[in-house]
Design a protein around this motif. Structure first.
Motif, PDB file in Angstrom:
ATOM      1  N   GLU A 127      71.430 -37.108  16.404  1.00 21.93           N
ATOM      2  CA  GLU A 127      71.155 -35.702  16.720  1.00 21.93           C
ATOM      3  C   GLU A 127      69.762 -35.293  16.259  1.00 21.93           C
ATOM      4  N   GLY A 180      74.516 -39.740  27.551  1.00 21.09           N
ATOM      5  CA  GLY A 180      75.645 -39.596  26.637  1.00 21.09           C
ATOM      6  C   GLY A 180      76.421 -40.890  26.511  1.00 21.09           C
ATOM      7  N   GLU A 231      83.554 -37.647  25.603  1.00 15.85           N
ATOM      8  CA  GLU A 231      82.133 -37.706  25.924  1.00 15.85           C
ATOM      9  C   GLU A 231      81.316 -37.086  24.796  1.00 15.85           C
ATOM     10  N   HIS A 252      77.257 -36.305  23.354  1.00 11.85           N
ATOM     11  CA  HIS A 252      75.817 -36.225  23.582  1.00 11.85           C
ATOM     12  C   HIS A 252      75.137 -35.836  22.275  1.00 11.85           C
ATOM     13  N   THR A 267      72.185 -34.629  22.036  1.00 17.01           N
ATOM     14  CA  THR A 267      71.610 -33.318  22.360  1.00 17.01           C
ATOM     15  C   THR A 267      71.992 -33.023  23.815  1.00 17.01           C
ATOM     16  N   PRO A 268      72.226 -31.774  24.173  1.00 22.26           N
ATOM     17  CA  PRO A 268      72.888 -31.465  25.453  1.00 22.26           C
ATOM     18  C   PRO A 268      72.240 -32.051  26.708  1.00 22.26           C
ATOM     19  N   ARG A 269      70.918 -31.926  26.878  1.00 22.75           N
ATOM     20  CA  ARG A 269      70.307 -32.351  28.135  1.00 22.75           C
ATOM     21  C   ARG A 269      69.031 -33.134  27.847  1.00 22.75           C
TER      22      ARG A 269
END
Length: 344
Positions: free
Chosen positions: A89, A150, A161, A163, A165-167
């Motif tokens: 992260e 992801g 799932e 990730h 960081t989101p995008r």
């Protein structure tokens, strides 16, 4: 000409606070950026009076924000100290904020004493044998979690799932670091870039690099081996002055190697007052043989010679020049001069 980079432990001198040391390192990073150097890495060490580099992600954010183009990274994140998701992260977010400029150097050592290792993991066994033995698994988990698409985590028969960081649109470049053949072999097998800690160990470098190159398997990340050399460096207008400036760090390393209590790094004039025994001088001389200490022409020639000897096209400089009495606490002019004289 060999590409040059910087390794910074954010040293704390006897005339400095931690804040002074950080400000001096930010100025040093700006100098490296201005000179066109390739990358600037900060280490992870804990509970050491002479080292303020305790938290690489925080320092990387500060340095990347204070510079324009230089790559910034960790040399390294000591993975057994941290949960892989936390590191994923942190570095995914750094890469999102500074795309194409973030390196993630990963190490297996604790970078501190056993008590501090215990505290780093909330008292949960410190850097246990299990954490160290699972290092290859942690590396795989970390890299998978940072993937822009992801990763699926299987828990109790279901896939979740995840990730970092989101995008994400890009990921940091991972490097494995080491001072033994363990990480050299692991990096080769996983097809990752690799760096041997020549600045710290100084022994076994050629063997570790040969092991890495001979065991390398091409990966989606890297088609052929990639490595560089790390060096302790002090450069001054004259060799005599360079040797004076090297003394404070030599005394710090002497204390570390002989098990003495560590203290903030002394100034040059303070260090010159010490009288070493014959055995202490022998330890200092043996360490210094692996350093580059000299005037600009001699130092540059030595850097190029070592780069050719080890077959690398990049050298990471650890500028260890001590400061003189009267130096402004928030600055490190002799460390800056080392970079300027070598890069000129």
């Amino acid at each position: 000409m060999t590409d040059l980079s910087v390794l910074d432990l954010v040293p704390v001198r006897s005339d400095q606070t931690s804040g002074d040391a950080v400000r001096a390192s930010l100025d040093l990073a700006r100098v490296a950026d201005e000179l066109g150097l390739t990358r600037y890495w900060v280490a992870e060490h804990h509970n050491m009076p002479a080292v303020a580099a305790t938290n690489p992600p925080v320092l990387i954010a500060m340095i990347a924000g204070a510079t324009e183009r230089i790559r910034v990274g960790s040399g390294g994140m000591m993975l057994p100290n941290h949960a892989p998701l936390v590191v994923a992260e942190q570095f995914a977010l750094l890469e999102a904020a500074h795309p194409g400029r973030i390196d993630l150097g990963i190490g297996r050592a604790p970078g501190t004493d056993p008590v501090t290792s215990w505290a780093l993991r909330h008292g949960a066994g410190g850097v246990s044998d299990e954490a160290v033995s699972r290092f290859p698994e942690y590396v795989d988990d970390l890299l998978a979690m940072m993937d822009a698409g992801g990763v699926g985590i299987a828990v109790q028969g279901r896939t979740h799932e995840l990730h970092a960081t989101p995008r994400a649109t890009s990921v940091p470049v991972p490097w494995l670091l080491g001072s033994s053949d363990y990480s050299a072999r692991l990096a080769g097998e996983k097809g990752l870039p690799y760096v041997f800690a020549h600045h710290f160990s100084g022994q076994g470098t050629a063997e570790a690099l040969e092991l890495y190159r001979s065991t390398f398997r091409p990966s989606a990340l890297l088609a052929e081996p990639r490595t560089f050399l790390t060096l302790n460096v002090v450069v001054a207008p004259s060799e005599e002055e360079a040797r004076r400036r090297a003394l404070p760090n030599q005394l710090t390393m002497l204390a570390l190697r002989t098990g003495r209590p560590l203290a903030a790094q002394e100034l040059v004039e303070e260090a010159e007052k010490h009288e070493l025994t014959a055995q202490e001088q022998h330890v200092v001389d043996a360490m210094s043989e692996r350093w580059v200490v000299g005037d600009p022409a001699g130092a540059r020639a030595r850097v190029e010679e070592l780069a050719a000897s080890y077959g690398v096209d990049e050298v990471m400089l650890h500028p260890v020049a001590g400061a003189h009495v009267g130096t402004e606490p928030g600055t490190a002019p002799t460390r800056e001069e080392t970079l300027r004289l070598l890069a000129a």
